[in-house]
Design a protein around this motif. Structure first.
Motif, PDB file in Angstrom:
ATOM      1  N   UNK A 116       7.960 -10.368   5.255  1.00  0.00           N
ATOM      2  CA  UNK A 116       6.903  -9.800   4.131  1.00  0.00           C
ATOM      3  C   UNK A 116       6.029 -10.378   3.536  1.00  0.00           C
ATOM      4  N   UNK A 117       6.472 -11.850   3.220  1.00  0.00           N
ATOM      5  CA  UNK A 117       5.735 -12.783   2.677  1.00  0.00           C
ATOM      6  C   UNK A 117       4.604 -13.208   3.555  1.00  0.00           C
ATOM      7  N   UNK A 118       5.038 -13.395   5.011  1.00  0.00           N
ATOM      8  CA  UNK A 118       4.119 -13.845   6.041  1.00  0.00           C
ATOM      9  C   UNK A 118       2.628 -12.724   6.105  1.00  0.00           C
ATOM     10  N   UNK A 119       3.224 -11.272   5.930  1.00  0.00           N
ATOM     11  CA  UNK A 119       2.087 -10.235   6.024  1.00  0.00           C
ATOM     12  C   UNK A 119       1.467 -10.071   4.580  1.00  0.00           C
ATOM     13  N   UNK A 120       1.738 -11.204   3.583  1.00  0.00           N
ATOM     14  CA  UNK A 120       1.074 -10.679   2.568  1.00  0.00           C
ATOM     15  C   UNK A 120       1.560  -9.936   1.263  1.00  0.00           C
ATOM     16  N   UNK A 121       3.074  -9.559   1.531  1.00  0.00           N
ATOM     17  CA  UNK A 121       3.602  -8.511   0.821  1.00  0.00           C
ATOM     18  C   UNK A 121       4.691  -8.831  -0.077  1.00  0.00           C
ATOM     19  N   UNK A 122       4.578 -10.245  -0.526  1.00  0.00           N
ATOM     20  CA  UNK A 122       5.651 -10.898  -1.425  1.00  0.00           C
ATOM     21  C   UNK A 122       5.385 -10.137  -2.710  1.00  0.00           C
ATOM     22  N   UNK A 123       6.727  -9.508  -3.219  1.00  0.00           N
ATOM     23  CA  UNK A 123       6.927  -8.864  -4.397  1.00  0.00           C
ATOM     24  C   UNK A 123       6.923  -7.305  -4.319  1.00  0.00           C
ATOM     25  N   UNK A 124       6.456  -6.819  -2.950  1.00  0.00           N
ATOM     26  CA  UNK A 124       6.372  -5.444  -2.806  1.00  0.00           C
ATOM     27  C   UNK A 124       7.739  -4.909  -2.202  1.00  0.00           C
ATOM     28  N   UNK A 125       8.746  -5.880  -2.180  1.00  0.00           N
ATOM     29  CA  UNK A 125       9.919  -5.370  -1.311  1.00  0.00           C
ATOM     30  C   UNK A 125      10.494  -4.012  -1.489  1.00  0.00           C
ATOM     31  N   UNK A 126      10.442  -3.783  -2.872  1.00  0.00           N
ATOM     32  CA  UNK A 126      11.114  -2.481  -3.531  1.00  0.00           C
ATOM     33  C   UNK A 126      10.246  -1.114  -3.506  1.00  0.00           C
ATOM     34  N   UNK A 127       9.088  -1.570  -2.976  1.00  0.00           N
ATOM     35  CA  UNK A 127       8.159  -0.380  -3.042  1.00  0.00           C
ATOM     36  C   UNK A 127       8.366   0.774  -1.722  1.00  0.00           C
ATOM     37  N   UNK A 128       8.364   1.850  -2.119  1.00  0.00           N
ATOM     38  CA  UNK A 128       8.338   2.815  -1.069  1.00  0.00           C
ATOM     39  C   UNK A 128       6.899   3.017  -0.304  1.00  0.00           C
ATOM     40  N   UNK A 129       7.088   3.423   1.164  1.00  0.00           N
ATOM     41  CA  UNK A 129       5.621   3.405   1.949  1.00  0.00           C
ATOM     42  C   UNK A 129       4.641   4.235   1.146  1.00  0.00           C
TER      43      UNK A 129
END
Lengths: 264, 321
Positions: free
Chosen positions: A145-158
């Motif tokens: 997720x970090x690699x695709x630029x989404x670090x910190x959004x792990x807990x978000x629902x789609x």
């Protein structure tokens, strides 16, 4: 971009062969015998008008669609069948599911699991399909997720993410299975123009890392930048294929010329 | 390109006063006030008659409401409902999956089951199960068409309670099957494809991906069914089984206090339904995860919100006067 010569194509997995694939829906044939070979570590971009059979071809490759005639093989192993001498045995659902994990598929409409968080979307398949320990997979998923630029959004629902973010989660989800080949079915067609770039950037980064990819898209600029080979399809056939500079700048076929004249 | 200059916040106020000094008068709704007053009067009349008409015999209602046999009846009603709901939905889920399977025989059996059990009136089914012993004296467990290992006497196995459970549960399964099937069909095809493309095992696809999403459309209808069951269990009084309604009818048969006893039963049914409705709210909230951007407030949060909103409105009204 061309494939780095350092890549050893002989041992590297991800060689896709499509032989004489035909497919009909309700009596109407949409693929009239398609042949295509994708070398490991290369990026193949499939262009063509809507209804030309691009998506059907892509979905046939990982056997989401069962073809009527012809075969698809990944690294010499037939997809959907087991060969014993001269007979082919259709794979059981279970074996088919295992075989599919060698392909990563990214959908036009993302198809993230809406009731799972971004992290759980990525973690689900490696745990349930590959039986890997959850803790290990989770650490990897966070890195993806970090690699695709989404670090910190792990807990978000789609639904709490933008379209571009959702598609990047979908890419991370596909990557988590460490597939030999990544298949993209119009990955940016459902995004508004501002978000297209962020998704294409991720895909281009993967291309630079040498991931084998087959991408169905309408993004000519992306094809020019990332493709090793461009395939132009029309009416269920491959009309012409070659390096991007050849197909895009000096198309040989009338149909290709007409199509490019309209989209460029 | 020139900028468009009609931006309201920079346009000059007509009389020279800045906009933030202008007084705002809330819109009036005289029709709404009249309607509210009318309904209030009708409500007052209902309450008044409930209190003043001695024939309601509230003292008797109060005396019997928590009487032992009544409470026992309530417990039996709860037991019947819960067991048949679980049995009905478990079997219903199996039937729904059979109906959606690719085997024509499984599809046909599931269809046939639903057809038969929806067609025959519940009261008839209950009596049939109760009289099963007439058809089969004993029930055996063993190899099909071969020897049997265990044998049960039908009469002792299917007593009144057993017949009630079987009748209600099997009947409920036919309806539940359709509810579950509708729920599964409501899940987007792309979800199945995504699960398949990731190689997630079949059973896991059902339990982890499809059913949790199907629950969103299953829960409201399923709760409807459970509420229906709570009241529907009253039909087993034909088996003289001591659930709430049968108990009440026995008491008024003896005391001739028909109306107050019916009120007692009604109050209990309302209580049970209310409890289920509250549970429904939280179950729905649970399955709404990810389906909505922000979860709806809990009733407590909503009550607090409404109170604050109401207060603000009253204050605004006061200021407007």
């Amino acid at each position: 971009m061309t494939a780095s010569p350092a890549i050893d194509t002989a041992t590297r997995p991800g060689r896709v062969e499509v032989h004489g694939v035909r497919k009909a829906y309700a009596g109407v044939e949409v693929l009239h015998g398609v042949d295509l070979v994708v070398e490991p570590g290369t990026v193949t971009v499939i262009l063509g008008p809507s209804g030309s059979g691009k998506s059907t071809l892509l979905r046939s490759i990982n056997h989401l669609e069962k073809v009527d005639r012809g075969f698809v093989a990944l690294d010499g192993e037939l997809v959907g069948y087991r060969r014993k001498g001269d007979t082919l045995h259709e794979l059981k659902e279970k074996e088919l599911l295992r075989q599919r994990t060698r392909f990563g598929f990214v959908f036009q409409s993302f198809n993230l699991f809406p009731h799972l968080t971004a992290l759980d979307n990525v973690v689900e398949a490696p745990v349930s399909a590959q039986g890997r320990p959850r803790a290990e997979v989770e650490a990897e998923a966070r890195a993806l997720l970090t690699r695709v630029g989404l670090a910190g959004r792990e807990k978000a629902y789609p639904r709490q993410l933008s379209g571009g973010q959702q598609q990047r989660v979908a890419i991370a989800r596909a990557l988590a299975m460490t597939p030999a080949v990544l298949l993209f079915d119009e990955p940016t067609s459902a995004l508004d123009p501002e978000l297209v770039g962020e998704v294409l950037a991720v895909i281009e980064q993967l291309a630079e890392d040498g991931t084998t990819m087959i991408v169905v898209t309408h993004e000519i600029g992306f094809a020019r930048r990332a493709a090793d080979r461009v395939v132009f399809m029309d009416d269920g056939r491959i009309v012409e294929s070659g390096p991007p500079e050849q197909v895009l700048d000096d198309p040989q076929h009338e149909r290709t010329k007409a199509f490019l004249a309209r989209v460029l | 390109m020139t900028a468009v200059e009609v931006r309201p916040e920079v346009a000059a106020p007509p009389a020279g006063t800045p906009y933030d000094r202008l007084k705002v008068v809330p819109a009036r709704h005289p029709g709404r006030w009249v309607a509210t007053a009318l309904v209030a009067v009708v409500l007052a009349m209902v309450v008044h008659s409930l209190i003043t008409n001695p024939r309601w015999e509230w003292d008797i209602v109060g005396a019997y409401l928590t009487e032992r046999s009544i409470v026992h009846g309530v417990i039996t009603t709860i037991e019947l409902t819960l067991i048949t709901a679980v049995l009905g939905f478990a079997l219903g889920t199996v039937l729904a999956l059979m109906r959606l399977s690719r085997s024509p025989l499984l599809q046909a059996v599931s269809w046939g089951y639903t057809w038969v059990f929806r067609s025959v009136p519940l009261i008839l089914q209950l009596l049939l199960w109760y009289n099963l012993a007439y058809l089969y004296k004993s029930l055996d467990v063993g190899i099909p068409f071969g020897p049997s290992f265990f044998s049960f006497d039908t009469l002792s196995l299917i007593d009144k309670f057993g017949a009630a459970i079987l009748g209600l549960g099997l009947h409920q399964a036919a309806y539940s099957a359709e509810i579950v099937r509708a729920g599964i069909l409501s899940v987007d095809q792309g979800q199945h494809e995504a699960a398949a493309s990731l190689g997630i095992p079949r059973r896991r696809q059902a339990t982890r991906i499809v059913l949790p999403q199907a629950m969103r459309s299953i829960v409201p209808t399923a709760v409807n069914e459970v509420i229906g069951l709570f009241k529907g269990t009253s039909i087993v009084y034909v088996l003289a089984l001591g659930e709430l309604f049968y108990t009440v009818s026995v008491i008024y048969g003896r005391t001739q206090r028909v109306l107050p006893m019916l009120v007692v039963a009604a109050i209990w049914y309302v209580v049970l339904t209310t409890v289920v409705t509250v549970i429904q709210y939280y179950v729905e909230r649970y399955y709404a995860r990810g389906a909505v951007r922000t979860l709806p407030p809990t009733p407590l949060q909503r009550l607090r919100g409404n109170l604050t909103a109401g207060l603000t409105r009253v204050r605004a009204l006061g200021r407007a006067r």
